[in-house]
Enzyme design. Structure first.
Site, PDB file in Angstrom:
ATOM      1  N   LYS A  19       0.941  -1.042   0.032  1.00  0.00           N
ATOM      2  CA  LYS A  19       0.255   0.070  -0.050  1.00  0.00           C
ATOM      3  C   LYS A  19       0.854   1.137   0.001  1.00  0.00           C
ATOM      4  CE  LYS A  19      -2.480   2.337   2.958  1.00  0.00           C
ATOM      5  NZ  LYS A  19      -4.164   3.133   2.496  1.00  0.00           N
ATOM      6  N   HIS A  32     -18.656  10.040  -7.825  1.00  0.00           N
ATOM      7  CA  HIS A  32     -17.109   9.129  -7.622  1.00  0.00           C
ATOM      8  C   HIS A  32     -16.665  10.258  -8.625  1.00  0.00           C
ATOM      9  CE1 HIS A  32     -20.374   6.156  -6.332  1.00  0.00           C
ATOM     10  NE2 HIS A  32     -19.558   6.426  -5.330  1.00  0.00           N
ATOM     11  N   HIS A  87     -30.703   4.984   2.404  1.00  0.00           N
ATOM     12  CA  HIS A  87     -29.570   5.791   1.692  1.00  0.00           C
ATOM     13  C   HIS A  87     -29.226   4.244   0.716  1.00  0.00           C
ATOM     14  CE1 HIS A  87     -26.847   7.096  -1.107  1.00  0.00           C
ATOM     15  NE2 HIS A  87     -25.774   6.462  -0.788  1.00  0.00           N
ATOM     16  N   ASP A 109     -28.879   4.683   6.769  1.00  0.00           N
ATOM     17  CA  ASP A 109     -27.949   4.071   5.392  1.00  0.00           C
ATOM     18  C   ASP A 109     -28.235   1.942   5.391  1.00  0.00           C
ATOM     19  OD1 ASP A 109     -27.649   6.707   4.442  1.00  0.00           O
ATOM     20  OD2 ASP A 109     -25.681   6.863   5.776  1.00  0.00           O
TER      21      ASP A 109
HETATM   22  N1  GLN Z   1     -23.981   8.947   5.430  1.00  0.00           N
HETATM   23  C1  GLN Z   1     -22.780   7.956   5.038  1.00  0.00           C
HETATM   24  C2  GLN Z   1     -21.959   9.283   4.547  1.00  0.00           C
HETATM   25  O1  GLN Z   1     -22.689  10.013   3.458  1.00  0.00           O
HETATM   26  C3  GLN Z   1     -23.361   7.312   3.279  1.00  0.00           C
HETATM   27  C4  GLN Z   1     -22.465   6.591   2.996  1.00  0.00           C
HETATM   28  C5  GLN Z   1     -22.661   5.838   2.142  1.00  0.00           C
HETATM   29  O2  GLN Z   1     -23.203   5.415   1.435  1.00  0.00           O
HETATM   30  N2  GLN Z   1     -21.169   4.981   1.797  1.00  0.00           N
HETATM   31  O3  GLN Z   1     -20.740   9.090   3.530  1.00  0.00           O
HETATM   32 ZN    ZN Z   2     -23.831   5.941  -0.654  1.00  0.00          ZN
END
Ligand code: GLN
Ligand code: ZN
Length: 769
Positions: free
Chosen positions: A26, A707, A654, A612
């Site tokens: 790494k 991303h 989410h 989430d």
């Molecule tokens: N609440 C988290 C964030 O905003 C959700 C991250 C995720 O969905 N991987 O970082």
């Molecule tokens: Zn996410």
């Protein structure tokens, strides 16, 4: 027909970690990318990691050693290089020197100014990400065996075997390259690709290889009869090559049910089977014509989890296979890539807990002990067996293993605990309480994690600053994030999650029944490693986990502040989870802890709580027949966590992926009032499904691809929203990014969120006018 006299395999593993015991690979990668070290350094470190791992495997007593399992980034990308599958946007280097080759390789992995990197996705149902090959009707296959040949030279061919992703799995994991005609699938190219695999086998044979391992985990997915027939023909062709090493086809992560007969009937020399998942039995395999000539490599030691093997139980299961194949070789169920190196360095763990854990090195010893016992009688391994017996018998004495309230609380859970009032009534109550405009804007939770924030957390952890100073500084950070959101004009705010290093670890550290390792790093992708927490006992929440941060943030603004939690399925998916009770039970224990947190947030005046579940899709079982059962308990746990609230408290969830259609009904069944999902890249295509299927909750399809460093223009966001409005009424639509903002810079985030709120405002007025 060719007969190959394959040497015996004996104790082995399907692969070994490669990031380096001290994560030296790494560091070397990151130094190289940052220009702090040259390619010689990176190549040297890689060579050392390889040499050390071969030495470890030999000294542990394995008699067949997997080689060519090392990678500078990802083994699927390495296979693409091996087969010459390189998209046109990465022109071949003008010269073949090592440095150019590396640059070309990392361009595909990480992208360049002008070329998007290969897409990254999860490797089956693991948390490892691979780089997705792009295959079209015109893709050419050109063998470049540099890497496996180099390993054969360095490790020698005696008692080693190069490991290569097999042709079926390679294509099954690929995506169709842009511009391919409708209906084309990468697997359409199987027959063409086999020519290159046969050429590869000839080349490896010429270099002295005795065995080669072709990894075929995709064979544990559902196969139609026609697909099973194609697999059978493919391996008939591969094994009929005249000049080749012995071929081991390695299946893992489940039962290769439909493919087994074809593999047995072909002239391949060995089959690896996962005895820890999928329930393959000796009886069914013994009945297959051709199996008697095969070496069977049996994965009796779980390569994906960290629990010590019950050696006596495993030996009993292995005994049932005696005489089924030409040879019974003991192995791990899959590559050890998915577990850390060595538990003996975990000196901070409770000794009783440590004694029931096995990381990669401990698993090597287990494999060897089992092979010796199988070949020479149990006396040959008695000390190892006795030690395992003693450690496992003590499991219930591990501090925190049992929580006195857990069993009773679980038993008392009723169906009502998993259900809320009518959706419409809830919507009315929430509208009244929250008074949000149409197309409300919000974010997913995290704001950019600046080096200052990361430094603060590290300093606090190391005791360099007091908890008080730490809290004060982070509160300043929260204040800044709140001010910023008000300034941008977002409707529902977040506190930004600066106190969280990781969305699972943060909660694991505060829950009983979870332990953290110090050095238990596992490669997630490229140089990125995670240290999954170990869920070993009854999960219990001794105290509120997020209430102080959320209420502090709420005190700074009149707008609603979202509470932010990680759901039960994700808490399990990104941890090593106890295997002594069903995952559904463990998920409900986590759900009850979260339910208490939700109640505390509500009582503290928080009106919106987001739970989430980004991993919901990822741990979907590979076999369709098992998916509904999983979805049922996963949905049930989420509902248990979130159904204890009043009607006017709004629950959000989410999800982090765009392959939404497949499990859309389950997502609806979560019962969240608002669901945010990833959608920017796919241009809202997925919403057609949503409209058709009658999704009832509100939806926030991401309109900002986090991303990428790109700032989406207002007009572009507006266009995405208009596309969304074609399938979804305005009352059901929220406006938000694809995911959390933690990996982005403030500069990009500010500009993007401003465009996002502007687009929403403009649409509101045009909708009205
Ligand atoms: N609440 C988290 C964030 O905003 C959700 C991250 C995720 O969905 N991987 O970082
Ligand atoms: Zn996410």
């Amino acid at each position: 027909m060719t007969t190959i006299t394959a040497p015996s395999i004996g104790a082995t593993v399907l692969g070994y970690p490669r990031i380096g015991r001290d994560r030296e690979l790494k560091r070397a990668l990151e130094a190289y990318w940052a220009g702090r070290a040259d390619h010689h350094h990176l190549l040297d470190v890689g060579a050392q990691v390889r040499q050390e791992s071969w030495k470890t495997l030999r000294e542990a007593g394995l008699t067949s050693i997997p080689i060519a399992t090392f990678s500078h980034y990802d083994q699927v990308l390495d296979t693409s290089v091996l087969l010459g599958v390189v998209p046109d946007r990465f022109p071949a280097p003008t010269s073949d020197d090592a440095e150019r080759r590396l640059q070309h390789y990392f361009a595909m992995a990480r992208g360049t100014d002008t070329a998007q990197p290969l897409e990254m996705t999860k490797w089956f149902d693991t948390n490892y990400h691979y780089l997705v090959p792009e295959i079209g009707p015109d893709t050419t296959f050109t063998l470049d065996p540099t890497a496996p040949l180099a390993d054969l030279t360095a490790a020698g061919s005696n008692g080693t075997r190069p490991v290569i992703v097999g042709p079926w799995t390679y294509l099954a994991c690929a995506k169709t390259s842009a511009g391919a005609p409708e209906g084309f699938e990468p697997l359409d190219r199987l027959e063409d690709l086999l020519t290159t695999y046969v050429e590869l086998l000839t080349t490896l044979h010429g270099a002295g290889a005795e065995w080669v391992q072709l990894d075929e985990p995709a064979l544990v997915r559902d196969l139609s009869p026609a697909q099973a027939e194609r697999v059978a023909q493919a391996y008939a062709r591969v094994s009929d090559a005249t000049q080749r090493p012995a071929v081991l086809v390695a299946t893992y992560f489940g039962h290769p049910r439909e493919a087994l007969a074809g593999l047995a009937a072909s002239n391949i020399d060995g089959i690896a089977l996962d005895l820890t998942r999928g329930g393959v039995t000796a009886d069914e395999v013994a009945a297959l014509p051709g199996i008697a000539e095969k070496a069977l490599v049996l994965g009796a030691v779980d390569g994906r989890n960290v629990w010590r093997t019950d050696l006596r139980g495993a030996l009993t299961r292995l005994e049932q296979w005696r005489g089924v194949g030409r040879e019974i070789a003991v192995s791990t169920s899959c590559s050890l890539l998915h577990v850390p190196y060595d538990v003996s360095t975990e000196t901070a763990l409770d000794p009783a807990l440590r004694s029931i854990l096995a990381f990669a090195d401990q698993k090597l010893a287990e494999v060897v002990a089992l092979q010796r016992a199988l070949d020479g009688g149990v006396a040959a391994s008695e000390p190892a067996f006795a030690e395992a017996d003693a450690a496992l018998a003590n499991r219930s004495t591990i501090p925190g293993f049992v929580h006195p309230d857990s069993a009773g609380r679980l038993a008392a859970v009723s169906p009502q605990d998993r259900s809320r009032g009518d959706r419409e009534d809830r919507a009315v109550a929430q509208r009244q309480r929250l008074q949000l405009p149409p197309l409300p804007t919000t974010t997913i939770g995290s704001f950019p994690q600046t080096s200052r924030v990361r430094q603060l957390r590290a300093d606090h952890r190391a005791g360099r600053i007091t908890t008080r100073a730490y809290t004060e500084q982070l509160r300043e950070e929260v204040r800044a994030v709140v001010d910023l959101q008000e300034d941008i004009g977002l409707d529902v705010l977040v506190h930004g999650e600066p106190e969280r290093n990781d969305m699972v670890q943060y909660f694991a550290e505060q829950l009983q029944g979870y332990a953290a390792s110090q050095h238990g790093w596992v490669q997630s992708y490229g140089s990125r490693c995670v240290r999954p927490p170990i869920l070993f006992g009854d999960v219990h929440r001794p105290a509120p986990m997020t209430v102080a941060w959320t209420t502090f943030a709420q005190s700074l603004t009149q707008r609603p502040m979202k509470g932010m939690l990680t759901g039960p399925v994700t808490m399990l998916a990104w941890s090593f989870v106890r295997d002594d009770q069903p995952r559904s039970t463990t998920a409900d224990q986590v759900a009850l802890a979260l339910r208490d947190e939700v109640a505390d947030l509500e009582a503290a005046g928080i009106a919106i709580i987001q739970v989430d579940e980004p991993a919901l899709r990822e741990t979907l079982p590979l076999r369709e027949a098992e998916q509904q059962t999983y979805l049922n308990w996963a949905v049930g746990s989420f509902r248990l966590a979130t159904s204890g609230v009043r009607e006017d408290t709004q629950i959000h969830t989410h999800l982090c992926y765009s392959e939404f259609g497949e499990i859309i009904d389950s997502i609806d069944a979560l019962g969240a009032d608002v669901t945010s999902i990833e959608a920017a890249r796919s241009g809202m295509e997925l919403l057609a499904d949503v409209g058709e299927r009658g999704f009832r909750g509100a939806l926030g399809p991401g309109v900002y691809d986090i991303h990428s460093p790109r700032v989406p223009a207002t007009a572009e966001i507006e266009q995405l929203l208009r596309a969304a409005l074609a399938s979804l009424p305005a009352e059901q639509l929220w406006v938000n990014p694809d995911c959390g903002l933690k990996t982005r810079s403030y500069e990009e985030v500010l500009a993007s969120l401003r465009n996002l709120t502007t687009a929403a405002r403009q649409l509101r007025t045009t909708a009205k006018g």
